[in-house]
Scaffold this motif. Structure first.
Motif, mmCIF file in Angstrom:
data_model
loop_
_atom_site.group_PDB
_atom_site.id
_atom_site.type_symbol
_atom_site.label_atom_id
_atom_site.label_comp_id
_atom_site.label_asym_id
_atom_site.label_seq_id
_atom_site.Cartn_x
_atom_site.Cartn_y
_atom_site.Cartn_z
ATOM 1 N N LEU A 254 14.222 -102.782 95.438
ATOM 2 C CA LEU A 254 14.329 -102.020 94.312
ATOM 3 C C LEU A 254 13.144 -101.414 93.758
ATOM 4 C CD1 LEU A 254 16.787 -101.509 92.479
ATOM 5 C CD2 LEU A 254 16.210 -103.445 91.184
ATOM 6 N N VAL A 255 12.084 -102.167 93.876
ATOM 7 C CA VAL A 255 10.870 -101.499 93.252
ATOM 8 C C VAL A 255 10.384 -100.441 94.118
ATOM 9 C CG1 VAL A 255 8.548 -101.964 92.881
ATOM 10 C CG2 VAL A 255 10.166 -103.737 92.077
ATOM 11 N N ALA A 256 10.564 -100.580 95.488
ATOM 12 C CA ALA A 256 10.177 -99.597 96.481
ATOM 13 C C ALA A 256 10.933 -98.335 96.346
ATOM 14 C CB ALA A 256 10.202 -100.180 98.040
ATOM 15 N N ARG A 257 12.553 -98.539 96.178
ATOM 16 C CA ARG A 257 13.166 -97.405 95.761
ATOM 17 C C ARG A 257 13.125 -96.731 94.616
ATOM 18 N NH1 ARG A 257 19.012 -97.307 94.998
ATOM 19 N NH2 ARG A 257 19.093 -99.319 94.143
ATOM 20 N N LEU A 258 12.690 -97.258 93.599
ATOM 21 C CA LEU A 258 12.352 -96.759 92.264
ATOM 22 C C LEU A 258 11.027 -95.980 92.346
ATOM 23 C CD1 LEU A 258 13.605 -99.274 89.882
ATOM 24 C CD2 LEU A 258 14.594 -97.334 90.409
ATOM 25 N N ARG A 259 9.970 -96.548 92.954
ATOM 26 C CA ARG A 259 8.731 -95.794 93.316
ATOM 27 C C ARG A 259 9.058 -94.513 94.221
ATOM 28 N NH1 ARG A 259 5.448 -100.857 93.322
ATOM 29 N NH2 ARG A 259 4.939 -100.905 91.033
ATOM 30 N N HIS A 260 9.936 -94.612 95.327
ATOM 31 C CA HIS A 260 10.002 -93.402 96.057
ATOM 32 C C HIS A 260 10.444 -92.463 95.130
ATOM 33 C CE1 HIS A 260 10.772 -91.221 99.775
ATOM 34 N NE2 HIS A 260 12.145 -91.398 99.340
ATOM 35 N N TYR A 261 11.526 -92.897 94.452
ATOM 36 C CA TYR A 261 12.348 -91.833 93.541
ATOM 37 C C TYR A 261 11.391 -91.109 92.823
ATOM 38 C CZ TYR A 261 14.434 -89.420 89.890
ATOM 39 O OH TYR A 261 14.911 -88.329 88.982
#
Ligand code: G5P
Ligand code: MG
Length: 222
Positions: A166-173
């Motif tokens: 989740l954290v990786a996905r939000l950073r990528h966003y």
């Protein structure tokens, strides 16, 4: 005839795009078009685009730009007589450029929600894998904990909603959205709303749109 109104709502996963879009559709009569819904339709009817998209979504990745533009732009072209609100597209600069060559936008709403709030919201999301039904353990929990209301089958937490992914996905966003936000800022159509709570953001969005959408139009169709 009043001019058609075209808006985009952007924001990270769980930022409230869907919730706010429904309110806008109801209050202002805009047609709500969600890229996530288009994808889910294509996945459930097993189109070529849907089968391909599923492999990306399951890993928490963005679906490739050429698949998304081929899916979304024709839907917009069909809506020649409707004002619309596009939710979840564009997500990348390539998508924004493709949209730019297809039409002119009036307003872009960007939801800027703190990372901690998003983590909290999404970590409570559980789904029933075969139907795609979504539950939130705090806001719309299933009748029996861990079990789908309709089928009685077990619910799972999507891999992409587990804390690390989740954290990786939000950073990528954030990285991918930055040039899109900069583009709309430079065009003077970007409106950013920051808060932890959808109910506190909504009055500001509502009053912004009241100044932009002609009364006649907002009172007419839905
Ligand atoms: P989607 O379907 O666009 P996401 O991950 O971007 O999915 P999602 O989950 O649909 O975003 P949202 O619409 O921003 O989130 O937010 P929402 O559903 O309204 O609210 C999230 C939750 O928080 C809900 O349970 C809601 O009840 C709750 N909530 C709302 N407001 C509040 C509040 O104030 N307080 C609290 N406590 N809770 C609240 O895309 C799915 C996938 O498809 C692909 C990607 O892989 C994406 O991950 N995709 C694309 N890929 C490439 N390009 C594109 N353009 C793509 N579009 C989709
Ligand atoms: Mg959504």
């Amino acid at each position: 005839m009043s001019r058609l109104f075209r808006a985009v709502i952007m924001g990270p996963p769980g930022s409230g795009k869907g919730t706010i879009s429904e309110r806008i559709a109801l209050s202002f009569g805009l047609q709500h078009l969600s890229s996530g819904d288009f994808l889910r339709e294509n996945i459930s009817t097993k189109t070529e685009a849907g089968i391909l998209a599923k492999t990306y979504i399951e890993k928490g990745l963005l679906v490739p730009d050429h698949v998304m533009t081929r899916l979304v732009l024709p839907r917009l072209k069909e809506l020649t007589r409707h004002s619309w609100l596009l939710d979840g597209f564009p997500r990348t600069l390539a998508q924004a450029e493709a949209l730019n060559s297809a039409c002119e936008l009036d307003v872009v709403i960007s939801l800027n929600i703190p990372l901690e709030t998003l983590k909290e919201r999404l970590s409570h999301r559980w789904i029933h894998p075969s139907s795609g039904r979504v539950y939130n353990m705090c806001f719309n929990p299933p009748r029996v904990q861990g079990v789908d209301d309709v089928s009685g089958e077990p619910l799972i937490q999507p891999e992409e909603d587990k804390p690390e992914a989740l954290v990786a996905r939000l950073r990528h966003y954030k990285d991918v959205a930055k040039p899109v936000i900069d583009l709309y800022k430079s065009k003077g159509i970007l409106h950013t709303f920051s808060d932890t709570d959808t109910d506190r953001i909504w009055p500001y969005i509502s009053s912004l749109l009241s100044t932009k959408i002609p009364v006649k139009q907002s009172a007419s169709t839905h």
